[in-house]
Design an enzyme around this catalytic site. Structure first.
Site, PDB file in Angstrom:
ATOM      1  N   ASN A 148      -2.917 -38.246 -20.836  1.00 16.97           N
ATOM      2  CA  ASN A 148      -1.729 -38.656 -20.686  1.00 16.97           C
ATOM      3  C   ASN A 148      -1.181 -39.469 -19.449  1.00 16.97           C
ATOM      4  OD1 ASN A 148      -1.938 -36.221 -19.900  1.00 16.97           O
ATOM      5  ND2 ASN A 148      -0.668 -35.616 -18.647  1.00 16.97           N
ATOM      6  N   CYS A 323       5.479 -31.572 -10.204  1.00 15.30           N
ATOM      7  CA  CYS A 323       5.515 -30.602  -9.272  1.00 15.30           C
ATOM      8  C   CYS A 323       5.715 -28.940  -9.434  1.00 15.30           C
ATOM      9  CB  CYS A 323       7.227 -30.855  -9.780  1.00 15.30           C
ATOM     10  SG  CYS A 323       7.955 -31.501  -8.077  1.00 15.30           S
TER      11      CYS A 323
HETATM   12  N1  PLP Z   1      -0.848 -33.058 -24.881  1.00 15.39           N
HETATM   13  C1  PLP Z   1       0.090 -34.273 -24.050  1.00 15.39           C
HETATM   14  C2  PLP Z   1      -1.498 -34.775 -23.426  1.00 15.39           C
HETATM   15  C3  PLP Z   1       0.918 -35.053 -23.501  1.00 15.39           C
HETATM   16  O1  PLP Z   1       1.047 -35.947 -22.806  1.00 15.39           O
HETATM   17  C4  PLP Z   1       2.231 -33.440 -23.631  1.00 15.39           C
HETATM   18  C5  PLP Z   1       3.534 -34.610 -23.464  1.00 15.39           C
HETATM   19  O2  PLP Z   1       3.528 -34.790 -21.606  1.00 15.39           O
HETATM   20  C6  PLP Z   1       1.852 -32.427 -24.441  1.00 15.39           C
HETATM   21  C7  PLP Z   1       0.905 -31.865 -24.347  1.00 15.39           C
HETATM   22  C8  PLP Z   1       2.811 -31.411 -24.633  1.00 15.39           C
HETATM   23  O3  PLP Z   1       4.300 -32.219 -25.880  1.00 15.39           O
HETATM   24  P1  PLP Z   1       5.353 -31.870 -25.896  1.00 15.39           P
HETATM   25  O4  PLP Z   1       6.243 -32.391 -25.030  1.00 15.39           O
HETATM   26  O5  PLP Z   1       5.812 -31.976 -27.924  1.00 15.39           O
HETATM   27  O6  PLP Z   1       4.990 -30.215 -26.166  1.00 15.39           O
END
Ligand code: PLP
Length: 375
Positions: A148, A323
C-alpha cells in the site's frame, strides 16, 4: 479538489451510487429472510459474486464470501487458525498492512511460531529467506499482493511454487487489497496456488464497508463471526445489500478498465518529477509496481508538512505515515527496505485513479516546486 490518494480510498465509479440507492430506499428487505426470493434482494449478492469471479478469474462465484472489508477478511484468516486444533509455523512478510501484522503477531500468544520474512531494498520478499523459513509444519503463509505504501508487487507465483514444494500442509493467503482492480489477476492462471485472497471494494471504485475473501474450493475456514449462518455459514450477519449492489458495479467496471492509462499518467509524472527535482528518489523503482503508484522522497522535506501545505491548495496526496500516539511515523515499509530515516520521513505517495488526469499531476508538481523550491 485534486485527489491523488487513491490507495487510501477511491471515488465511487460511474453508476455505483445509483445501483445502491434502490436497496437503501425501496428494496430494503433482509436478504437472508425467506421473503428475499420474492423481492429480488438476493440479486446484489449474486451479481457481486459473479462480477468478482469474472474480475479475478475464480473457478466459481461460490468461492466468494463477503465481509465488511479487507481488515475483517485478513483477521478472519488468522482467527480461523486459532479456532482450529493444530499448532505450527506461520509465515508473513515483514511489510504487511497492520490488519495482517497485528492478528499474526497475536498468534504467538496461543502457541504458534510466527516468522516474518524479510524484504530486499526494493521491498520485494526475499525468496531465499522464504525458502529457508518454509518447513513441513508450516500451516499458513500470508504475503500481500501489492504494498500500500510503495505499490511494489510481490512475486506470488514464485512464492506459491515454493510453498507447494516445501510445505505441503500450508495454506497460502494474499492480502490483495491494493492489487484488485489495478493489475490483471488470474486465480486459475498465474495465482493458481493462492488459497485465499482478501479484497475491499472502496479501493477499486466501490463503497466502503464491503469487501470479501476468496476461498478456493475445498479450503475450509472456521467463521470469525458466528450467529445467523449467513454466507453459507461462513460469515454471520444481515447481508449489506446496498453495498453488495455497489460492489457488483465497481467489480464489473474494473474488469474492463484501461490500466495502461493509469501507468502512462504515473510514468509521465515520474519523468517530470526528476526534471523538477534532480534529488528526487522513487522507492521500489527497481521492482514491478502497481501502475498507479509512485512513492517518492525529495530529500530535506518533511512529508506531513508538505502534504498539509498541498491540502491548503486543494491537493490531496498520501504521506504513507501511520499516525500512532499522535506522532507521524515514516512509512514502515521504507524503513524495512533500508531507506534512511530522514529520506523515509520525506516520502510522499502519489496514487492516481480513473478520475485523475495530466492536469492533476502537473498541478501537483507546480505546487511542490513552489513549496520546496526546484533543484
Ligand atoms: N490491506 C491493505 C494492503 C490496505 O491497503 C488496506 C487499507 O488501506 C487494508 C488491508 C484494509 O482495508 P479495509 O479498509 O477494507 O479494512
Amino acid at each position: 479538489m485534486i485527489y491523488l490518494d487513491n490507495n487510501a480510498t477511491t471515488k465511487p465509479g460511474p453508476g455505483v451510487i445509483e445501483a445502491m440507492l434502490p436497496y437503501l430506499a425501496d428494496f430494503y428487505f433482509n436478504a437472508s429472510a425467506s421473503i428475499a426470493a420474492f423481492t429480488g434482494v438476493e440479486k446484489p449478492r449474486h451479481d457481486a459474486a459473479n462480477a468478482m469471479a469474472k474480475l479475478l478469474n475464480a473457478e466459481e462465484p461460490d468461492c466468494f464470501t463477503f465481509t465488511s472489508g479487507a481488515t475483517e477478511s485478513n483477521n478472519w484468516v488468522f482467527s480461523s487458525l486459532v479456532r482450529g486444533g493444530a499448532r505450527g509455523r506461520v509465515l508473513v512478510s515483514v511489510s504487511e498492512h497492520a490488519s495482517i501484522a497485528a492478528p499474526s503477531a497475536d498468534l504467538t500468544k496461543v502457541g504458534f511460531e510466527v516468522a516474518q520474512v524479510p524484504i530486499d531494498g526494493d521491498g520485494v520478499v526475499r525468496l531465499d529467506a522464504l525458502e529457508d523459513a518454509l518447513s513441513q509444519d508450516t500451516l499458513l503463509v500470508s504475503v500481500m499482493a501489492a504494498n500500500n505504501e510503495t505499490g511494489v508487487l510481490q512475486p506470488l507465483t514464485e512464492i506459491g511454487r515454493l510453498i507447494r514444494a516445501r510445505s505441503p500442509k500450508a495454506l497460502f493467503h494474499s492480502d490483495a487489497t491494493q492489487a484488485v482492480g489495478k493489475i490483471p489477476i488470474d486465480l486459475q492462471g498465474q495465482w493458481h496456488e493462492v488459497d485465499m485472497l482478501s479484497f475491499s471494494a472502496h479501493k477499486f471504485g466501490g463503497p466502503k464497508g464491503i469487501g470479501g475473501l476468496y476461498i478456493r474450493s475445498g479450503v475450509e475456514l472456521r467463521p470469525l463471526l458466528l450467529g445467523g449462518g449467513q454466507e453459507e455459514g461462513r460469515r454471520a450477519g444481515t447481508p449489506n445489500t446496498p453495498a453488495l449492489a455497489g460492489l457488483a458495479v465497481a467489480a464489473t467496471l474494473a474488469a474492463t478498465a484501461d490500466l495502461s492509462t493509469l501507468a502512462h499518467l504515473r510514468d509521465v509524472f515520474e519523468v517530470d518529477l526528476f526534471r523538477a527535482f534532480a534529488r528526487a528518489v522513487i522507492h521500489g523503482v527497481g521492482a514491478p509496481r502497481l501502475p498507479n503508484t509512485c512513492c517518492f522522497s525529495i530529500a530535506g522535506v518533511v512529508a506531513t508538512e508538505v502534504a498539509d501545505m498541498l491540502a491548503t491548495k486543494g491537493i490531496v496526496i498520501g504521506t504513507g505515515s501511520a499516525c500512532s500516539s499522535g506522532a507521524a511515523q515514516p512509512p514502515k515499509t521504507l524503513l524495512l527496505m533500508g531507506v534512511p530515516y530522514d529520506l523515509a520521513r520525506a516520502a510522499l505517495r502519489l496514487s492516481v485513479g480513473p478520475w485523475s488526469g495530466p492536469d492533476d499531476t502537473t498541478a501537483l508538481l507546480r505546487e511542490l516546486q513552489e513549496a520546496v523550491g526546484a533543484d
